[in-house]
Scaffold this motif. Sequence first.
Motif, short mmCIF file in Angstrom:
data_model
loop_
_atom_site.label_atom_id
_atom_site.label_comp_id
_atom_site.label_asym_id
_atom_site.label_seq_id
_atom_site.Cartn_x
_atom_site.Cartn_y
_atom_site.Cartn_z
N ARG A 6 -44.26 -39.46 -15.34
CA ARG A 6 -44.38 -39.66 -16.79
C ARG A 6 -44.34 -41.15 -17.11
NH1 ARG A 6 -44.60 -34.88 -20.15
NH2 ARG A 6 -44.09 -33.19 -18.75
N THR A 8 -43.14 -44.51 -18.05
CA THR A 8 -41.76 -44.98 -17.99
C THR A 8 -41.70 -46.45 -18.38
OG1 THR A 8 -41.26 -43.41 -16.24
CG2 THR A 8 -39.75 -45.26 -16.49
N TRP A 112 -43.32 -43.43 -24.07
CA TRP A 112 -42.31 -43.62 -23.04
C TRP A 112 -41.37 -42.41 -22.93
CZ3 TRP A 112 -44.64 -47.13 -20.67
CH2 TRP A 112 -45.23 -48.20 -21.31
N PHE A 113 -41.74 -41.47 -22.07
CA PHE A 113 -40.89 -40.31 -21.82
C PHE A 113 -39.54 -40.75 -21.25
CE2 PHE A 113 -45.04 -38.29 -21.89
CZ PHE A 113 -44.78 -37.16 -22.64
N SER A 115 -37.12 -44.17 -20.94
CA SER A 115 -36.85 -45.55 -21.33
C SER A 115 -35.66 -46.01 -20.51
CB SER A 115 -36.56 -45.63 -22.82
OG SER A 115 -36.24 -46.97 -23.18
N PRO A 131 -33.23 -42.45 -26.31
CA PRO A 131 -34.64 -42.46 -25.92
C PRO A 131 -35.49 -43.06 -27.03
CG PRO A 131 -33.81 -40.21 -26.14
CD PRO A 131 -32.70 -41.13 -26.48
N GLY A 136 -38.10 -37.58 -25.11
CA GLY A 136 -37.80 -38.44 -23.98
C GLY A 136 -36.33 -38.51 -23.62
N ASN A 158 -34.31 -32.38 -28.29
CA ASN A 158 -35.23 -32.81 -27.25
C ASN A 158 -36.22 -31.70 -26.91
OD1 ASN A 158 -36.45 -33.42 -24.76
ND2 ASN A 158 -34.66 -34.51 -24.02
N PHE A 160 -38.61 -32.11 -24.60
CA PHE A 160 -39.12 -32.42 -23.26
C PHE A 160 -38.78 -31.31 -22.27
CE2 PHE A 160 -38.84 -35.59 -19.53
CZ PHE A 160 -40.19 -35.50 -19.27
#
Length: 192
Positions: A6, A8, A112-113, A115, A131, A136, A158, A160
């Motif tokens: 992902r 980053t 940015w999944f 950080s 995040p 993320g 979240n 994700f």
Amino acid sequence: MTGTLRPTYESASTRRFFGGRTETCRSVSVEALNFVKTWEDGSKSIDEKAKSFYDAAKQHVGYISKASAGEGCDRHLFGLKQMYSLLSSSSSESTKLHDIFTNPMFNYSSHWFLSTSQLSSNNFNGYGWSPVVPEGLGLAYMINNDFTHVNVTAFKDNQFGIKPEVMGYYLNLSINELNDVLTKANLVKAKL
């Protein structure tokens, strides 16, 4: 852990420049992908795994060094996008946003999944941040001589699908595996 790399974000300091703050170090690379594939392959030797780690680390350090020296691309592109926005809002004529900024790959690669950033010091016992995208994770880490500390954060809602405790679990497994393999590798012994 997820079956895919992902986008980053890794913070790269540009404070050596007047008004400098940070640039983006893009952590995902061909070398990082090769590292993951090599470590997932049960037929690879300890030395092959260690070499893939060192190759990925060398590439990462090289990119972060360039980004810190003002040779990154993200702040430059951000500035150009802001200029387009300012031109469009201050002009009676509509200024079309350049195609690069509407390209799906550009937008995905800047979402940015993960950080991440590090502040290694024996004087801190932890720190962190949130995040930067709703689905993320934020990862603040410290790598010291005697310990590694990672603070994993997520928003309560979240989307994700990865919870901070799950990421923490896999990070712990990975750090222990890295330690085990790198301690045994001939490559490490040769460097000592």
